[in-house]
Design a protein around this motif. Structure first.
Motif, PDB file in Angstrom:
ATOM      1  N   ASP A 173       8.800  18.460  -2.013  1.00  0.00           N
ATOM      2  CA  ASP A 173       9.373  17.363  -2.808  1.00  0.00           C
ATOM      3  C   ASP A 173       9.621  16.089  -2.022  1.00  0.00           C
ATOM      4  N   ALA A 174       8.917  15.923  -0.911  1.00  0.00           N
ATOM      5  CA  ALA A 174       8.988  14.623  -0.220  1.00  0.00           C
ATOM      6  C   ALA A 174       8.200  13.622  -1.048  1.00  0.00           C
ATOM      7  N   GLU A 175       8.685  12.395  -1.044  1.00  0.00           N
ATOM      8  CA  GLU A 175       8.055  11.325  -1.826  1.00  0.00           C
ATOM      9  C   GLU A 175       7.283  10.432  -0.865  1.00  0.00           C
ATOM     10  N   LEU A 176       5.980  10.276  -1.119  1.00  0.00           N
ATOM     11  CA  LEU A 176       5.167   9.334  -0.331  1.00  0.00           C
ATOM     12  C   LEU A 176       4.914   8.093  -1.178  1.00  0.00           C
ATOM     13  N   ASP A 177       5.369   6.968  -0.685  1.00  0.00           N
ATOM     14  CA  ASP A 177       5.199   5.676  -1.368  1.00  0.00           C
ATOM     15  C   ASP A 177       4.110   4.946  -0.576  1.00  0.00           C
ATOM     16  N   VAL A 178       2.949   4.768  -1.203  1.00  0.00           N
ATOM     17  CA  VAL A 178       1.727   4.361  -0.497  1.00  0.00           C
ATOM     18  C   VAL A 178       1.241   3.002  -1.006  1.00  0.00           C
ATOM     19  N   TRP A 179       0.754   2.158  -0.088  1.00  0.00           N
ATOM     20  CA  TRP A 179       0.089   0.920  -0.516  1.00  0.00           C
ATOM     21  C   TRP A 179      -0.935   0.487   0.515  1.00  0.00           C
ATOM     22  N   GLN A 180      -1.951  -0.221   0.059  1.00  0.00           N
ATOM     23  CA  GLN A 180      -3.056  -0.603   0.936  1.00  0.00           C
ATOM     24  C   GLN A 180      -3.855  -1.746   0.321  1.00  0.00           C
ATOM     25  N   ALA A 181      -4.710  -2.336   1.131  1.00  0.00           N
ATOM     26  CA  ALA A 181      -5.645  -3.360   0.652  1.00  0.00           C
ATOM     27  C   ALA A 181      -6.907  -2.686   0.098  1.00  0.00           C
ATOM     28  N   ASP A 182      -7.691  -3.463  -0.670  1.00  0.00           N
ATOM     29  CA  ASP A 182      -8.923  -2.928  -1.241  1.00  0.00           C
ATOM     30  C   ASP A 182     -10.108  -3.078  -0.276  1.00  0.00           C
TER      31      ASP A 182
END
Ligand code: MBD
Ligand code: FE
Length: 265
Positions: free
Chosen positions: A122-131
């Motif tokens: 139940d760890a939450e991974l909040d992910v973001w990146q460029a295209d």
């Protein structure tokens, strides 16, 4: 964020002392100070102080405040995190039509406690990146952004595309400074993530596909060897090249409140 007066006084005093030492060491002239002030005014007018701080000072702050924590190294948040991104129940971070050159990437791994290797469910991974062009999306679609959860064995997986290197704005004063220094404007391709457990932030980091450009010359100087991870080619999907990447995450221990913290409240 608010700053306690005592902290402000201490930091301000030290900032001025450090800058005065620089003026002495470099024998800075008033003309040079005025040129620097004019440059910084342009940085502010362009709204680029967050960018400038992030590429010059942030990695040092991360290293000194989080460097000894153990486990997967922390890395800088950067200027492009957006709060409130949606959960991706199917694991897919891409929600807009993909460009012709976009290649698929499946990222998976296990989240464990660095202290004892136990899996973190139940760890939450909040992910973001460029295209694939190095562009971050700021629309309310949250394209190439999203949250996924680990399962009972601590495993996570998300489906994304291979990010391209990110080029900082070249037209602005920060870009001009890099040009004057003879430097390029790129960060190597990377994927940002924040890991939270029970609502508590446990790690902010970035993972870098191995073999990409600029790994040795990141404009933000934020590449760490154990965060560079190989991509394995897999079978083509949706008519596109596809890759997998295994990135295991060992969480530094949760921060135990110290007596000094408690005394402040
Ligand atoms: C980025 O994408 C980034 O991650 C950092 C640290 C600075 C500028 C752009
Ligand atoms: Fe980034």
């Amino acid at each position: 964020m608010t700053v306690a007066t005592s902290r402000l006084q201490e930091v301000y005093g030290n900032v001025i002392a450090a800058l005065r030492q620089l003026v002495r060491d470099q024998r800075l002239t008033e003309d040079e100070l005025h040129a620097a002030a004019e440059f910084l005014n342009r940085v502010g007018a362009a709204g680029e102080f967050p960018l400038l701080f992030d590429i010059t000072l942030a990695v040092t702050s991360v290293d000194v405040t989080k460097g000894a924590a153990g486990g997967t190294p922390a890395n800088i948040l950067g200027p492009y995190y957006l709060p409130g991104v949606p959960w991706r129940a199917d694991g897919k971070l891409y929600v807009k039509p993909l460009g012709e050159g976009a290649e698929l990437l499946t990222v998976s791994g296990r989240v464990t406690e660095a202290q004892d290797g136990s899996p973190v469910a139940d760890a939450e991974l909040d992910v973001w990146q460029a295209d694939e062009h190095g562009v971050y999306d700021f629309s309310d679609a949250y394209h190439l952004r999203g949250k996924v959860k680990t399962d009972a064995e601590g495993r996570y997986r998300f489906e994304t595309i291979v990010p391209a290197p990110y080029e900082i704005p070249k037209e602005g004063p920060t870009g001009e400074l890099m040009r004057l220094l003879g430097r390029h404007h790129f960060r190597p391709a990377h994927i940002h993530m924040i890991v939270r457990v029970g609502g508590e932030e446990r790690l902010v980091t970035q993972v870098f596909p191995a073999g990409g450009a600029y790994l040795d010359s990141d404009v933000a100087e934020a590449v760490k060897e154990s965060l560079v991870v190989p991509m394995q080619p897999s079978a083509m999907r949706e008519g596109r090249r596809a890759y997998t990447m295994e990135f295991d995450i060992a969480l530094p221990p949760a921060r135990v409140p110290q007596a000094a913290d408690l005394a402040r409240h």
